[in-house]
Design a protein around this motif. Sequence first.
Motif, PDB file in Angstrom:
ATOM      1  N   GLU A  15       0.824  -1.208   0.000  1.00 23.98           N
ATOM      2  CA  GLU A  15       0.000   0.000   0.000  1.00 23.98           C
ATOM      3  C   GLU A  15       0.857   1.257   0.000  1.00 23.98           C
ATOM      4  N   ALA A  16       1.948   1.236   0.773  1.00 23.34           N
ATOM      5  CA  ALA A  16       2.855   2.386   0.794  1.00 23.34           C
ATOM      6  C   ALA A  16       3.479   2.609  -0.575  1.00 23.34           C
ATOM      7  N   LEU A  17       3.835   1.511  -1.256  1.00 26.30           N
ATOM      8  CA  LEU A  17       4.404   1.624  -2.598  1.00 26.30           C
ATOM      9  C   LEU A  17       3.376   2.182  -3.571  1.00 26.30           C
ATOM     10  N   SER A  18       2.129   1.739  -3.433  1.00 27.65           N
ATOM     11  CA  SER A  18       1.067   2.248  -4.289  1.00 27.65           C
ATOM     12  C   SER A  18       0.916   3.755  -4.144  1.00 27.65           C
ATOM     13  N   ASP A  19       0.862   4.222  -2.896  1.00 31.35           N
ATOM     14  CA  ASP A  19       0.725   5.660  -2.658  1.00 31.35           C
ATOM     15  C   ASP A  19       1.933   6.421  -3.185  1.00 31.35           C
ATOM     16  N   THR A  79      12.565   4.492  -8.552  1.00 33.36           N
ATOM     17  CA  THR A  79      13.515   4.639  -7.445  1.00 33.36           C
ATOM     18  C   THR A  79      12.954   5.566  -6.374  1.00 33.36           C
ATOM     19  N   GLU A  80      12.398   6.701  -6.806  1.00 34.68           N
ATOM     20  CA  GLU A  80      11.809   7.657  -5.859  1.00 34.68           C
ATOM     21  C   GLU A  80      10.685   7.013  -5.056  1.00 34.68           C
ATOM     22  N   ALA A  81       9.782   6.310  -5.754  1.00 37.31           N
ATOM     23  CA  ALA A  81       8.641   5.675  -5.075  1.00 37.31           C
ATOM     24  C   ALA A  81       9.099   4.565  -4.139  1.00 37.31           C
ATOM     25  N   SER A  82      10.055   3.783  -4.571  1.00 38.42           N
ATOM     26  CA  SER A  82      10.534   2.664  -3.752  1.00 38.42           C
ATOM     27  C   SER A  82      11.178   3.169  -2.469  1.00 38.42           C
ATOM     28  N   GLN A  83      12.015   4.200  -2.589  1.00 39.43           N
ATOM     29  CA  GLN A  83      12.660   4.761  -1.395  1.00 39.43           C
ATOM     30  C   GLN A  83      11.624   5.347  -0.443  1.00 39.43           C
ATOM     31  N   ALA A  84      10.605   6.035  -0.988  1.00 45.20           N
ATOM     32  CA  ALA A  84       9.558   6.630  -0.156  1.00 45.20           C
ATOM     33  C   ALA A  84       8.756   5.555   0.573  1.00 45.20           C
ATOM     34  N   ALA A  85       8.651   4.366  -0.051  1.00 38.75           N
ATOM     35  CA  ALA A  85       7.880   3.268   0.550  1.00 38.75           C
ATOM     36  C   ALA A  85       8.716   2.417   1.496  1.00 38.75           C
TER      37      ALA A  85
END
Length: 300
Positions: A15-19, A79-85
């Motif tokens: 879910e965090a990755l989705s957001d 990369t940006e989304a993965s790090q944020a998740a």
Amino acid sequence: MWISVTLQADAAKAEALSDALMEAGALSVSIEDADAGTEAETPQFGEPGHLPTALWDHSRVIALVDGDTDDATLAALLTEASQAAGFTVVPPYTTEQVAEQNWVQLTQSQFDPIRITDRLWIVPSWHEAPDPAAINIELDPGMAFGTGSHPTTRLCLEWLCDSVTPGCSVLDYGCGSGILAIAAAKLGAGDVLGVDIDEKAVEAARNNAERNATTIRLQHSGTPVGDTFDVVVANILTNPLCVLAPAIAARVAPGGKVALSGVLETQAEQVIEAWAPFIALQVGATHEGWIRLEGQRPVA
């Protein structure tokens, strides 16, 4: 043209990755069970009064991005989304080009009227009823499970055609779209109750009942069901059918009938064993690897 990106993630981070993907610029994101369609498929369910599992242990996150996105830009977005998740590296992923289409027309073309029996049809709103004299349920694909096309739904509808008698009471446990409860009412049942753990399913069932000018009762599974019923049908999955065996069996009136589906042929004995202390079950029908189990509560 769009690019579809499918990433693997566990329940804790899906879910965090989705957001994060949406924040990074994805056009849309969905989360699916990576094991869907296999025996490892994990249903989201819970006992009445308890919340279901949040997500699947093995999830896949599917993001849609603009087709003009180049490899470097896509890599930066992921990369940006993965790090944020909370990922240290980008999860394994695959990409696929998706051609621009008339999605409404494409979706509608995949759903034709479905003949259940000579007596009962499921008809999408954009089609004319093939047999106006039959019982026709108007139902479109939507968020809640149950359009009549899945083998388990068909197995239950066929059983209802044979089992519903004028004025009988019917419980549809795990009602989804409400298709079984609506069919029971149109087949002549009196009191019909649909129960589901998902509030969205309850709302979808309510809307479908209104569309079909059908009177059925609907409630969330967190509200106790105190009545017993002449006919009980539960089209869910093997695990919840086993866990909820005492609760569902208790709702079958003496002499009443029950049908269970959402069970693969290889899982039949597991469900039969779970129900043995309450009601003896046997295989009533099979279709495309799925089965319908049937039983009757003895008259005390």
